[in-house]
Design a protein around this motif. Sequence first.
Motif, PDB file in Angstrom:
ATOM      1  N   ASP A  24      29.488  45.528  35.021  1.00 49.29           N
ATOM      2  CA  ASP A  24      28.980  43.993  35.645  1.00 49.29           C
ATOM      3  C   ASP A  24      27.773  44.082  36.430  1.00 49.29           C
ATOM      4  OD1 ASP A  24      30.929  42.693  35.431  1.00 49.29           O
ATOM      5  OD2 ASP A  24      32.535  43.400  37.909  1.00 49.29           O
ATOM      6  N   LYS A  46      34.801  46.119  29.319  1.00 49.73           N
ATOM      7  CA  LYS A  46      34.060  45.078  30.156  1.00 49.73           C
ATOM      8  C   LYS A  46      32.828  44.612  30.360  1.00 49.73           C
ATOM      9  CE  LYS A  46      36.072  43.425  34.105  1.00 49.73           C
ATOM     10  NZ  LYS A  46      35.814  41.929  34.066  1.00 49.73           N
ATOM     11  N   HIS A  48      30.318  40.777  31.774  1.00 43.00           N
ATOM     12  CA  HIS A  48      30.523  39.337  32.085  1.00 43.00           C
ATOM     13  C   HIS A  48      29.067  38.968  31.471  1.00 43.00           C
ATOM     14  CE1 HIS A  48      34.159  38.717  34.665  1.00 43.00           C
ATOM     15  NE2 HIS A  48      33.607  39.889  35.262  1.00 43.00           N
ATOM     16  N   ASP A  77      34.994  39.052  29.779  1.00 43.79           N
ATOM     17  CA  ASP A  77      35.585  38.693  31.305  1.00 43.79           C
ATOM     18  C   ASP A  77      35.677  37.387  31.371  1.00 43.79           C
ATOM     19  OD1 ASP A  77      37.711  38.370  33.272  1.00 43.79           O
ATOM     20  OD2 ASP A  77      36.788  40.045  34.692  1.00 43.79           O
ATOM     21  N   LYS A  79      37.270  33.974  31.578  1.00 45.03           N
ATOM     22  CA  LYS A  79      38.701  33.616  32.269  1.00 45.03           C
ATOM     23  C   LYS A  79      38.073  31.849  32.050  1.00 45.03           C
ATOM     24  CE  LYS A  79      38.472  36.615  36.710  1.00 45.03           C
ATOM     25  NZ  LYS A  79      37.222  37.879  36.038  1.00 45.03           N
ATOM     26  N   LEU A 131      46.428  35.379  32.952  1.00 45.24           N
ATOM     27  CA  LEU A 131      45.793  36.190  34.056  1.00 45.24           C
ATOM     28  C   LEU A 131      47.528  35.741  34.714  1.00 45.24           C
ATOM     29  CD1 LEU A 131      43.332  35.447  33.279  1.00 45.24           C
ATOM     30  CD2 LEU A 131      42.753  35.725  35.704  1.00 45.24           C
ATOM     31  N   MET A 134      46.332  37.779  40.475  1.00 45.96           N
ATOM     32  CA  MET A 134      44.294  38.072  40.531  1.00 45.96           C
ATOM     33  C   MET A 134      44.760  39.263  41.555  1.00 45.96           C
ATOM     34  SD  MET A 134      42.040  35.387  39.218  1.00 45.96           S
ATOM     35  CE  MET A 134      41.018  36.830  39.783  1.00 45.96           C
ATOM     36  N   THR A 135      43.559  39.660  41.926  1.00 48.14           N
ATOM     37  CA  THR A 135      43.137  41.320  43.019  1.00 48.14           C
ATOM     38  C   THR A 135      42.472  39.947  44.113  1.00 48.14           C
ATOM     39  OG1 THR A 135      41.155  41.457  42.465  1.00 48.14           O
ATOM     40  CG2 THR A 135      42.909  42.919  41.733  1.00 48.14           C
ATOM     41  N   ILE A 164      46.951  39.918  33.189  1.00 46.69           N
ATOM     42  CA  ILE A 164      45.899  41.087  34.191  1.00 46.69           C
ATOM     43  C   ILE A 164      47.462  40.718  35.236  1.00 46.69           C
ATOM     44  CG2 ILE A 164      44.378  40.245  36.294  1.00 46.69           C
ATOM     45  CD1 ILE A 164      42.852  41.364  33.334  1.00 46.69           C
ATOM     46  N   PRO A 189      42.423  45.496  37.264  1.00 40.61           N
ATOM     47  CA  PRO A 189      41.545  45.341  38.350  1.00 40.61           C
ATOM     48  C   PRO A 189      41.745  45.921  39.356  1.00 40.61           C
ATOM     49  CG  PRO A 189      41.846  43.306  37.832  1.00 40.61           C
ATOM     50  CD  PRO A 189      43.280  43.205  37.014  1.00 40.61           C
ATOM     51  N   GLN A 202      37.366  41.224  47.600  1.00 41.44           N
ATOM     52  CA  GLN A 202      38.123  42.272  46.694  1.00 41.44           C
ATOM     53  C   GLN A 202      39.307  43.259  47.375  1.00 41.44           C
ATOM     54  OE1 GLN A 202      39.045  42.596  43.756  1.00 41.44           O
ATOM     55  NE2 GLN A 202      37.687  43.569  41.965  1.00 41.44           N
ATOM     56  N   TYR A 204      41.117  46.984  46.602  1.00 48.33           N
ATOM     57  CA  TYR A 204      41.305  48.108  45.821  1.00 48.33           C
ATOM     58  C   TYR A 204      42.713  49.149  46.183  1.00 48.33           C
ATOM     59  CZ  TYR A 204      36.438  47.205  44.330  1.00 48.33           C
ATOM     60  OH  TYR A 204      35.295  47.395  44.115  1.00 48.33           O
ATOM     61  N   GLY A 221      35.461  48.701  38.052  1.00 48.82           N
ATOM     62  CA  GLY A 221      33.204  48.449  38.446  1.00 48.82           C
ATOM     63  C   GLY A 221      32.414  49.740  38.928  1.00 48.82           C
ATOM     64  N   ARG A 222      32.634  49.085  39.958  1.00 52.26           N
ATOM     65  CA  ARG A 222      31.974  49.143  41.198  1.00 52.26           C
ATOM     66  C   ARG A 222      32.071  51.031  40.922  1.00 52.26           C
ATOM     67  NH1 ARG A 222      31.868  44.489  44.778  1.00 52.26           N
ATOM     68  NH2 ARG A 222      34.016  44.506  43.615  1.00 52.26           N
TER      69      ARG A 222
HETATM   70  P1  5BU Z   1      35.000  46.188  40.596  1.00 53.54           P
HETATM   71  O1  5BU Z   1      33.611  46.674  40.899  1.00 53.54           O
HETATM   72  O2  5BU Z   1      35.908  47.322  40.526  1.00 53.54           O
HETATM   73  O3  5BU Z   1      35.230  45.491  41.517  1.00 53.54           O
HETATM   74  O4  5BU Z   1      34.922  45.385  39.763  1.00 53.54           O
HETATM   75  C1  5BU Z   1      35.943  44.345  39.126  1.00 53.54           C
HETATM   76  C2  5BU Z   1      36.098  44.128  37.866  1.00 53.54           C
HETATM   77  O5  5BU Z   1      37.599  43.431  37.713  1.00 53.54           O
HETATM   78  C3  5BU Z   1      34.760  42.188  38.571  1.00 53.54           C
HETATM   79  O6  5BU Z   1      34.330  42.263  36.515  1.00 53.54           O
HETATM   80  C4  5BU Z   1      36.299  41.428  38.182  1.00 53.54           C
HETATM   81  O7  5BU Z   1      35.265  40.392  38.145  1.00 53.54           O
HETATM   82  C5  5BU Z   1      37.011  41.910  37.145  1.00 53.54           C
HETATM   83  N1  5BU Z   1      38.191  41.399  38.144  1.00 53.54           N
HETATM   84  C6  5BU Z   1      38.929  41.080  39.505  1.00 53.54           C
HETATM   85  O8  5BU Z   1      38.255  41.990  40.117  1.00 53.54           O
HETATM   86  N2  5BU Z   1      40.318  41.123  39.212  1.00 53.54           N
HETATM   87  C7  5BU Z   1      40.902  40.014  39.707  1.00 53.54           C
HETATM   88  O9  5BU Z   1      41.827  39.769  39.781  1.00 53.54           O
HETATM   89  C8  5BU Z   1      40.127  39.555  38.143  1.00 53.54           C
HETATM   90  C9  5BU Z   1      39.612  40.158  37.500  1.00 53.54           C
HETATM   91 BR1  5BU Z   1      40.972  38.972  37.011  1.00 53.54          BR
END
Ligand code: 5BU
Length: 247
Positions: A24, A46, A48, A77, A79, A131, A134-135, A164, A189, A202, A204, A221-222
């Motif tokens: 990202d 992955k 965007h 990704d 969606k 999907l 989602m997270t 997902i 994710p 988000q 984790y 990702g990050r």
């Molecule tokens: P992160 O930096 O590890 O938080 O990135 C998570 C990636 O997964 C990011 O590109 C989101 O667009 C993608 N993602 C997500 O975090 N959660 C979801 O439910 C879905 C995609 Br679907």
Amino acid sequence: MNPIIEKLKNIIQEKQSNLAVAADISSAAEVLELAEKIGDKICILKTHVDIFADFTPDFPTKLREIADRKNFLIFEDRKFADIGNTVSLQFSSGIYKIADWADLINAHSIVGPGIVDGLRKANKNSGLILLAQMTPEGNLFTEEYAMKTVEMAKVNSDFVVGFIGSSDKPEVMQKVREAAGEELMIFVPGIKLAAGGDDLGQTYNTPEKAIQNGADVIIVGRGIFQADDPSSEAEKYRAAGWEASQE
Ligand code: 5BU
């Protein structure tokens, strides 16, 4: 069964890696650099592509060259979430022409099976991920929604490769895992070595927890691309994901 599933499962075994990296980064040039650095450690990169300031049509060609050389798949990704006719155009047309280069794409099942048909109409060689969850905190995904998504996948198993999933509702992910059967895969994710979240909702969980709940692929990702040394960080996640999958 979509042949992409076998291809991905072979890559996972050969590279002992169930790690997908979410690149990202808003510069296409930097994503290519990252792909060179971490390509040996991953099964999927992955993207965007709509966040790039410098997208040009040669980006997918360059990424494909790295992907073939380092043996990973490309997951855009995007969606998709519209009527069949619109997603068919969004997938095949515009600046990005995703159908020409993505091995994997994803879509929301909320709009019904027409979205799968619309994407299939424009499909060349991609596999579709639906999907089921989602997270983010406070998301509206329910168990019923997830299980209906599994049903939609099963009747479209020529094209759909999996789901997902999210460890924020582990009991739902476990049910998706059971209902999915052997072939369909779960991509998760929201993964970091230290669980927690970010300031925008988000959530984790650790690689171990995701794999225990039924993940086939962990998406980071990050946690990787913001590290001082993304390559050695990717190796940590690769090892953690692989070891958890062997237990
Ligand atoms: P992160 O930096 O590890 O938080 O990135 C998570 C990636 O997964 C990011 O590109 C989101 O667009 C993608 N993602 C997500 O975090 N959660 C979801 O439910 C879905 C995609 Br679907």
